[in-house]
Design an enzyme around this catalytic site. Structure first.
Site, PDB file in Angstrom:
ATOM      1  N   ASP A 108      25.945  19.543   6.725  1.00  0.00           N
ATOM      2  CA  ASP A 108      27.112  18.788   7.176  1.00  0.00           C
ATOM      3  C   ASP A 108      27.347  18.914   8.674  1.00  0.00           C
ATOM      4  O   ASP A 108      28.260  18.284   9.210  1.00  0.00           O
ATOM      5  CB  ASP A 108      28.370  19.175   6.392  1.00  0.00           C
ATOM      6  CG  ASP A 108      28.876  20.586   6.690  1.00  0.00           C
ATOM      7  OD1 ASP A 108      28.230  21.307   7.474  1.00  0.00           O
ATOM      8  OD2 ASP A 108      29.919  20.972   6.124  1.00  0.00           O
TER       9      ASP A 108
ATOM     10  N   CYS B 189      34.865  22.525   7.701  1.00  0.00           N
ATOM     11  CA  CYS B 189      34.579  23.861   7.169  1.00  0.00           C
ATOM     12  C   CYS B 189      35.811  24.543   6.597  1.00  0.00           C
ATOM     13  O   CYS B 189      35.699  25.404   5.727  1.00  0.00           O
ATOM     14  CB  CYS B 189      33.968  24.737   8.262  1.00  0.00           C
ATOM     15  SG  CYS B 189      32.554  23.980   9.087  1.00  0.00           S
TER      16      CYS B 189
ATOM     17  N   ASP C 287      32.801  26.237   2.484  1.00  0.00           N
ATOM     18  CA  ASP C 287      31.611  27.031   2.195  1.00  0.00           C
ATOM     19  C   ASP C 287      31.693  27.766   0.864  1.00  0.00           C
ATOM     20  O   ASP C 287      30.668  28.113   0.283  1.00  0.00           O
ATOM     21  CB  ASP C 287      31.379  28.050   3.321  1.00  0.00           C
ATOM     22  CG  ASP C 287      30.969  27.383   4.624  1.00  0.00           C
ATOM     23  OD1 ASP C 287      30.439  26.267   4.547  1.00  0.00           O
ATOM     24  OD2 ASP C 287      31.182  27.971   5.694  1.00  0.00           O
TER      25      ASP C 287
ATOM     26  N   HIS D 138      23.757  24.373   8.095  1.00  0.00           N
ATOM     27  CA  HIS D 138      24.394  23.517   7.094  1.00  0.00           C
ATOM     28  C   HIS D 138      24.119  22.045   7.384  1.00  0.00           C
ATOM     29  O   HIS D 138      24.225  21.592   8.530  1.00  0.00           O
ATOM     30  CB  HIS D 138      25.906  23.745   7.079  1.00  0.00           C
ATOM     31  CG  HIS D 138      26.300  25.134   6.703  1.00  0.00           C
ATOM     32  ND1 HIS D 138      27.607  25.583   6.761  1.00  0.00           N
ATOM     33  CD2 HIS D 138      25.570  26.188   6.256  1.00  0.00           C
ATOM     34  CE1 HIS D 138      27.649  26.848   6.367  1.00  0.00           C
ATOM     35  NE2 HIS D 138      26.427  27.235   6.067  1.00  0.00           N
TER      36      HIS D 138
END
Length: 640
Positions: A448, A622, A326, A446
């Site tokens: 992803d 992440c 991130d 997000h």
């Protein structure tokens, strides 16, 4: 946030609520009534005031005493408030009793209340005294009869040893510094502790971050220390709640004089917030990252097998921020005579903000960032929400460097979006024409979390993987028909078994089914956009089983570790271990995933990351980031 708000009252249940003195809580009585109820009565403790409003009428009548019953009409609500602080948590109560025709009691609903007084005070009448709850403290007017606190801009220099003026320094060197500042007092009154899950937070708008600084007096009786709590890059501060009757002193300084872009007015707010509840045994974020040890060990094994190099970001630089994906995104800059990598730094700073500057920026390694001046930052500004597709051809147009994918609130009219300054930067590069997807339905938001790409050796060169509740339910129904409905999920989850969850229970959970139907619609909307914008067919897409549940805000979080949020090292995949139903000693979710990906020449390795990431609303991807080889294609050969 406990203030003027509505509670979801439910018969047979006990609700605990915090009531800020002077505010009102509403409860829908009609919606909470059990079947067959036609009337209700209300009882409450002495410290609570209760009113009944019928049919949405403006006229509100005080709730009568014991024995009085009210007709249960649609739109009937209770409004209760407290005028004095509690001495203990849950020391006040409102009880609603429901009755059938003939007067026989059916059921009850109860609300336990804790009253707390909060007052953030300044010298609103400009007499040198910070009085309590001045009615004009939230506004500012000119003139001898005007009101509103006044700040000095600390543009002087009290210490000869500081390199700049006081307003450019976030430290207090002497009490003389405080004389330039205005006093602010946070007054609280209540029980010895706040109920679990609540905290008091001071905050300023992001637009005021460069205009005001706030210091807190720590240890006022034993060696005073002045801590910078609000200002540049510090938009909020969690206040330590003392209990009883208390006053906390803060000192405020101005950092800028008014000009054509600044009216001179700043605001500071206090809120009593109900924090998100930790789920699945997550370790609080303020603990050391020892729980990351096993995860790092598994990542090392994956990296070694893939023939890659692993660099670990240790605690002294990560400051307990584990969200490497991130914080940064790797790119590169390229000219005919030279190319070197560049790191794009996210405006979402939660601890790792010094990492790209201290550990990456250097000779032949560039750094760039884009941070908004006034726009609020959300979780969509984290770079799990910034991905790029493989090279694609769409309706005859080639994108040899792929296309950027970012999540947004689109197609809804309101919601979270990636901040404009970052979006504008991405669009301005021109050669990877961004595609905005709908990700605001997710708690983190997000891209992803529902889409990724894996390499293949066939003519297409890649497949797009998408999270799919429909695929998961299809698999579970197949196993149920095979007589495997009692197969148990979450075996070994967090080292122990959780409450027994079986395939049958998942399929019978109507709420979970409805929530995942909604999630599937959100994913399908993105599926159609991606097929159109990337020139894909259904044969180019692989659906991986996934389930989600909705949080209190109606946003989706994974029900079990989300396998799409994987780390991809060429043909080696580090996939979150899903802890699915065990059949013949093997997780059926892992087996299905292997059957979909291994025929493509991919190697699947399932990594246990519940304590490290999943329990904190993240997954394998992440906590990692990958610096990849740049494209051989010369970007200046693209025709945007």
């Amino acid at each position: 946030m406990p203030g003027n708000r509505t509670l979801r009252l439910q018969h047979g249940n006990r609700i605990e609520a915090l009531c800020v003195l002077g505010t009102c809580i509403s409860a829908d009585v009609y919606g909470a009534a059990p079947a067959g109820a036609v009337s209700f009565s209300v009882k409450h403790t002495e410290g609570v005031s209760v009113e009944v409003a019928c049919r949405g009428q403006a006229e509100v009548r005080s709730a009568p005493g014991r024995g009085t019953r009210w007709p249960l009409d649609e739109g009937t609500v209770l409004r209760f408030s407290m005028s004095r602080a509690s001495t203990e948590v849950n020391d006040n109560k409102v009880t609603v009793s429901f009755y059938a025709e003939g007067g026989q009691p059916i059921n009850q609903a109860g609300v336990f209340l804790t009253g707390i007084g909060i007052s953030l005070d300044v010298d609103a009448d400009r007499d040198g005294v910070v009085e309590k709850n001045n009615p004009n403290k939230a506004s500012w007017t000119w003139g001898s009869e005007g009101h509103g606190a006044i700040l000095l801009v600390s543009c002087d220099k009290e210490s000869p040893f500081t390199p700049a003026s006081d307003c450019d320094d976030e430290r207090v060197f002497s009490k003389e510094d405080l004389l330039d500042m205005s006093r602010m007092v946070l007054r609280t009154e209540g029980p010895p502790r706040l109920p679990r899950g609540y905290e008091i937070v001071l905050y300023i708008p992001v637009s005021d971050a460069d205009k005001v600084g706030v210091f807190y007096v720590q240890n006022p009786f034993f060696g005073q220390r002045y801590v910078h709590v609000l200002g540049r890059r510090k938009l909020y501060h969690t206040v330590q709640y003392i209990g009883g009757v208390a006053e906390l002193d803060f000192f405020i300084e101005g950092l800028r004089f008014p000009d054509d872009t600044f009216s001179g007015l700043v605001s500071i707010h206090v809120s009593l917030l109900e924090t998100l509840v930790e789920v699945w045994g997550a370790v609080p974020m303020n603990l050391p990252m020892k729980d990351n040890y096993l995860f790092i060990k598994e990542i090392k094994n994956l990296v070694n097998k893939a023939g890659c190099e692993l660099k670990v970001c240790f605690g002294y630089i990560n400051r307990r921020d584990r969200w490497m994906q991130d914080e940064i995104e790797f790119g590169y800059t390229h000219a005919p005579h030279k190319s070197f990598p560049v790191v794009l730094d996210s405006p979402q700073n939660t601890g790792l903000e010094q990492f790209p500057i201290k550990k990456l920026l250097g000779p032949d390694f560039g750094y760039v960032s884009r941070e908004p001046l006034f726009e609020a930052i959300t979780s969509l500004d984290s770079f799990g929400n910034l991905e790029v597709s493989p090279p694609v051809t769409v309706a005859g147009k080639e994108y040899p460097l792929g296309r950027i994918l970012i999540g947004s609130s689109f197609p809804t009219s309101a919601g979270r979006r990636m901040t404009r300054v970052v979006r504008d930067f991405l669009y301005a590069q021109q050669v990877q024409a961004p595609v905005e997807l709908y990700s605001d339905w997710l708690s983190m938001g997000h891209v992803d979390e529902f889409v990724t790409f894996v390499p293949t050796s066939d003519a297409k060169r890649f497949r797009m993987l998408m999270a799919s509740p429909a695929a998961c339910y299809k698999l579970f129904r197949e196993k149920q028909k095979e007589g495997q409905g009692e197969a148990t999920m979450f075996k070994g989850y967090l080292g122990t078994d959780t409450k027994r969850v079986t395939i049958n229970k998942v399929l019978a959970n109507d709420i979970l089914v409805q929530q995942n139907q909604y999630v599937q619609r959100c994913i399908d909307w993105n599926r159609d956009v991606l097929k159109k914008e990337l020139g894909l067919t259904e044969e180019d897409i692989i659906d991986l089983p996934a389930l989600f549940k909705l949080d209190k805000q109606g946003k989706a979080v994974p029900y079990f570790p989300n396998m799409v949020t994987m780390i991809i090292l060429a043909r080696d995949l580090g996939i979150p271990k899903p802890f699915g139903p065990m059949l013949e000693g093997e997780c059926c979710l892992e087996r299905r995933t292997r059957s979909l990906l291994e025929p493509l020449g991919l190697r699947c390795r399932f990594l246990e990351e519940v304590a490290s990431y999943h329990g904190r609303f993240g997954e394998v991807r992440c906590g990692t980031n990958v610096q990849r080889q740049p494209f051989a294609f010369k970007w200046w050969h693209v025709t945007p």
